[in-house]
Design a protein around this motif. Structure first.
Motif, PDB file in Angstrom:
ATOM      1  N   TRP A  33       1.020  -1.676  -0.188  1.00  0.00           N
ATOM      2  CA  TRP A  33       0.088  -0.104   0.289  1.00  0.00           C
ATOM      3  C   TRP A  33       1.031   1.442  -0.063  1.00  0.00           C
ATOM      4  CZ3 TRP A  33      -0.465   4.224   3.369  1.00  0.00           C
ATOM      5  CH2 TRP A  33      -1.748   5.055   3.141  1.00  0.00           C
ATOM      6  N   ASN A  36       2.541   2.002  -3.365  1.00  0.00           N
ATOM      7  CA  ASN A  36       1.631   2.040  -4.702  1.00  0.00           C
ATOM      8  C   ASN A  36       1.205   4.322  -4.135  1.00  0.00           C
ATOM      9  OD1 ASN A  36       1.524  -0.287  -5.539  1.00  0.00           O
ATOM     10  ND2 ASN A  36      -0.208  -0.471  -4.711  1.00  0.00           N
ATOM     11  N   LYS A  55      -8.577   4.125  -2.244  1.00  0.00           N
ATOM     12  CA  LYS A  55      -9.130   3.161  -3.826  1.00  0.00           C
ATOM     13  C   LYS A  55      -7.778   2.159  -3.311  1.00  0.00           C
ATOM     14  CE  LYS A  55      -8.383   3.632  -8.499  1.00  0.00           C
ATOM     15  NZ  LYS A  55      -8.314   5.239  -9.621  1.00  0.00           N
ATOM     16  N   GLN A  56      -6.687   2.630  -3.315  1.00  0.00           N
ATOM     17  CA  GLN A  56      -5.149   1.747  -3.007  1.00  0.00           C
ATOM     18  C   GLN A  56      -5.555   0.558  -2.091  1.00  0.00           C
ATOM     19  OE1 GLN A  56      -2.859   1.516  -5.149  1.00  0.00           O
ATOM     20  NE2 GLN A  56      -4.035   3.295  -6.269  1.00  0.00           N
ATOM     21  N   TRP A  57      -6.389   1.135  -1.281  1.00  0.00           N
ATOM     22  CA  TRP A  57      -6.310  -0.322   0.223  1.00  0.00           C
ATOM     23  C   TRP A  57      -7.390  -1.301  -0.304  1.00  0.00           C
ATOM     24  CZ3 TRP A  57      -4.125  -2.147   4.346  1.00  0.00           C
ATOM     25  CH2 TRP A  57      -4.640  -2.456   5.097  1.00  0.00           C
ATOM     26  N   ASN A  58      -8.400  -0.901  -1.022  1.00  0.00           N
ATOM     27  CA  ASN A  58      -9.402  -1.178  -1.650  1.00  0.00           C
ATOM     28  C   ASN A  58      -9.104  -2.392  -2.849  1.00  0.00           C
ATOM     29  OD1 ASN A  58     -11.436  -0.960  -0.244  1.00  0.00           O
ATOM     30  ND2 ASN A  58     -11.851   1.129  -1.738  1.00  0.00           N
ATOM     31  N   THR A  59      -7.145  -2.022  -2.960  1.00  0.00           N
ATOM     32  CA  THR A  59      -6.454  -3.026  -3.994  1.00  0.00           C
ATOM     33  C   THR A  59      -5.987  -4.258  -3.181  1.00  0.00           C
ATOM     34  OG1 THR A  59      -4.197  -2.008  -4.432  1.00  0.00           O
ATOM     35  CG2 THR A  59      -6.330  -1.773  -5.872  1.00  0.00           C
ATOM     36  N   THR A  61      -4.580  -7.490  -0.481  1.00  0.00           N
ATOM     37  CA  THR A  61      -4.271  -8.992  -0.471  1.00  0.00           C
ATOM     38  C   THR A  61      -5.185  -9.041   1.222  1.00  0.00           C
ATOM     39  OG1 THR A  61      -2.601  -9.460  -0.743  1.00  0.00           O
ATOM     40  CG2 THR A  61      -3.122  -9.529  -2.434  1.00  0.00           C
TER      41      THR A  61
END
Length: 179
Positions: A33, A36, A55-59, A61
């Motif tokens: 994170w 990114n 937005k990045q957090w939602n990507t 794993t």
């Protein structure tokens, strides 16, 4: 420039990748994170930064979530908060303030049930504790303990992004040092 010198969005945008990544690590210890977020610079304003953070957090794993969770002290363990997380002190200072005035019994119960939670789920209980009393945290812990690990990872990830966004906003709302 060092991490502690970053007290404005302009400085974060101008920082080297290494310094910016270290700054983001203060807000969330999920390395992917942070990497990114560094790549997303420059940010036009705080809203753009926080939107990108979400937005990045939602990507991320499950492994990224777990890495972020490991960057937290156990709720109620104030000595761990002071010692292990000294580098995030400025941004995280009030996150467990509700536990500071709690009775010894409440703190011991928090710690006991948090250990049960950790044994069951494999990570400590994550909650955005800002503004919550120790009793409220304990009640939520008791509600969440019996849930499935899958459910708890999702809930903890939701709490983690709240914490991260609070830390980002707090970083830029602290009084600026004159020097």
């Amino acid at each position: 420039m060092n991490v502690s010198a970053i007290n404005s969005l302009a400085l974060l945008n101008m920082a080297t990748n290494e310094i910016a990544q270290a700054w983001f690590m203060q807000t969330c210890t999920a390395e992917k994170w942070c990497i990114n977020m560094v790549k997303q610079r420059p940010f036009s304003n705080i809203q753009a930064l926080t939107k990108q953070a979400t937005k990045q957090w939602n990507t991320m794993t499950i492994q990224d979530f777990l890495q972020a969770f490991s960057g937290h002290p156990m709720i109620g363990d104030l000595s761990t908060l002071r010692e292990k997380y000294a580098n995030t002190k400025a941004l995280a200072i009030n996150e467990q303030s509700g536990a500071q005035g709690a009775s010894e019994v409440t703190l011991k119960t928090l710690q006991k049930i948090n250990l049960e939670y950790q044994q069951k789920h494999g990570f400590i209980f994550i909650i955005c504790a800002t503004g919550l009393s120790a009793k409220a945290m304990l009640n939520e812990l008791q509600v969440r303990l019996p849930k499935s690990t899958e459910t708890e990872i999702r809930k903890a990830a939701q709490e983690q992004i709240k914490i991260t966004l609070l830390r980002i906003n707090n970083a830029f709302s602290r009084p600026k040092h004159k020097g």
